[in-house]
Scaffold this motif. Sequence first.
Motif, PDB file in Angstrom:
ATOM      1  N   ARG A 282       0.821  -1.213   0.000  1.00 24.16           N
ATOM      2  CA  ARG A 282       0.000   0.000   0.000  1.00 24.16           C
ATOM      3  C   ARG A 282       0.857   1.267   0.000  1.00 24.16           C
ATOM      4  NH1 ARG A 282      -3.617  -4.271  -0.347  1.00 24.16           N
ATOM      5  NH2 ARG A 282      -5.615  -3.798   0.638  1.00 24.16           N
ATOM      6  N   CYS A 334      -6.606   1.867  -0.188  1.00 25.36           N
ATOM      7  CA  CYS A 334      -6.315   2.153   1.213  1.00 25.36           C
ATOM      8  C   CYS A 334      -7.542   2.685   1.945  1.00 25.36           C
ATOM      9  CB  CYS A 334      -5.172   3.165   1.308  1.00 25.36           C
ATOM     10  SG  CYS A 334      -3.580   2.516   0.763  1.00 25.36           S
ATOM     11  N   PHE A 397       1.858   7.171   6.376  1.00 24.51           N
ATOM     12  CA  PHE A 397       1.378   5.795   6.289  1.00 24.51           C
ATOM     13  C   PHE A 397       2.213   4.920   7.224  1.00 24.51           C
ATOM     14  CE2 PHE A 397       0.379   1.670   4.666  1.00 24.51           C
ATOM     15  CZ  PHE A 397      -0.926   1.797   4.208  1.00 24.51           C
ATOM     16  N   ALA A 404      -4.076  -0.943   5.159  1.00 25.37           N
ATOM     17  CA  ALA A 404      -3.997   0.270   5.965  1.00 25.37           C
ATOM     18  C   ALA A 404      -4.658   0.151   7.330  1.00 25.37           C
ATOM     19  CB  ALA A 404      -4.620   1.425   5.181  1.00 25.37           C
TER      20      ALA A 404
END
Length: 429
Positions: A282, A334, A397, A404
């Motif tokens: 991701r 995400c 992130f 996520a």
Amino acid sequence: MRFPHLSLRRLGLLTSLYMCQGLPFGFFTQALPVLLRKQGISLEGIGLASLLALPWALKFLWAPLVDRFFFPRLGRRRSWILPLQGLTIVVLGLVSLREPGEGLSSVLVAVLIVNLLSATQDIATDGLAVDMLEPGERGWANGIQVAGYRAGMIVGGGGLLVFFERLGWRLTFAIMALFIALLSVPTLLAREAGGGREGARPPSSAAAIAASFWKRPHARRVLALIVVYKLGDAFAVGMLRPFLSDLGLSLADIGWLLGTVGFVAGLLGALTGGALVLRLGRRSSLVGFAVLQAASVLGYAYVARADAGVPLLTALCAFEHFAGGMATAALFTCMMDWTDRESAATDYTVQASAVVIATGVASAASGFSAGRLGYPLHFSLAAALAALSPVLAHLLFPSARLPAKLALEEASSSGRSPDRQPAEPSTGV
């Protein structure tokens, strides 16, 4: 009846739903600015016209109602999708009966109503997508969904603009209504898992559903990333069509360049980005695709200073849409990860509304920027804003390995990058 795992039928259903949104939205966002510019509307006025998409920014206000209330026999999501698509067909049909020369205000009101209907349909559609998909399927499926939306925009923003002068106002809107009617057939024939009476209604109140996202770990950090991620790209693209019009390109040229070449490239970019999300991870996808997106915006700054011909404009347009499609697929994947099953439509809508608000403000301000600074400086400023996206994606992130939602929850409890955990189960359609 459940659709088979990753069946063409299930993916076809999602594609048709997102095409229903992309078709009228593509015409209003891609064709309408060009038509307004041809009528002599100022750059500031064209930028402010993007505020007609306000329902897309405010849809989080009524998203808990879409999550909470429905007719069990029809299905939690279909209870909203089918009536809303029917109303959209009616509104487009009514617009086809009135020429814009009879009053531009009625056209703008119709644009606002269609945006309201489509935004509410999008709440239910996003909830349906989360219900259907396992975390490991979301990258590829989001590529399919973004591609379906862009396919609708190709028809609405490119194809209809190219043929607008031949078809005329009435026939153009009649065709849009017919397309949406045909695209509604898969939803009409589908049945949702858990669509029966027993156990169909979620236990939470609408108020609890509304507060769900804000109770998630690092929700504000996530929202900051979401807000910035598409900001620079939207700031640039908001003035791209007037820029091409001022260069002397015809309606057909702009329709072909942006509505066809650009959106085909965007469709391919979405499919490519969706396929790469699971392979790259991701965070790596968000960072890498944002770098490409910023580079494409910088290209617009270059052509605004140079004497660019149509071939260079075409290549740059294709690159910008391809990179934007990849970035959008990664971001939406995400965003799905940051949802809870019970409040999926609301959680996703809060994030989607943040994207729309940020890009809408950027688009509305773009006219003032281009009007005061000129196109070269405007696109340079947009490139600088776009360069913030990969930086924040890397900093905010929490993990490059996990979906996520799992990464945020683990990071919140342990303060370190977590190891892989099993994904939560999902329902199907």
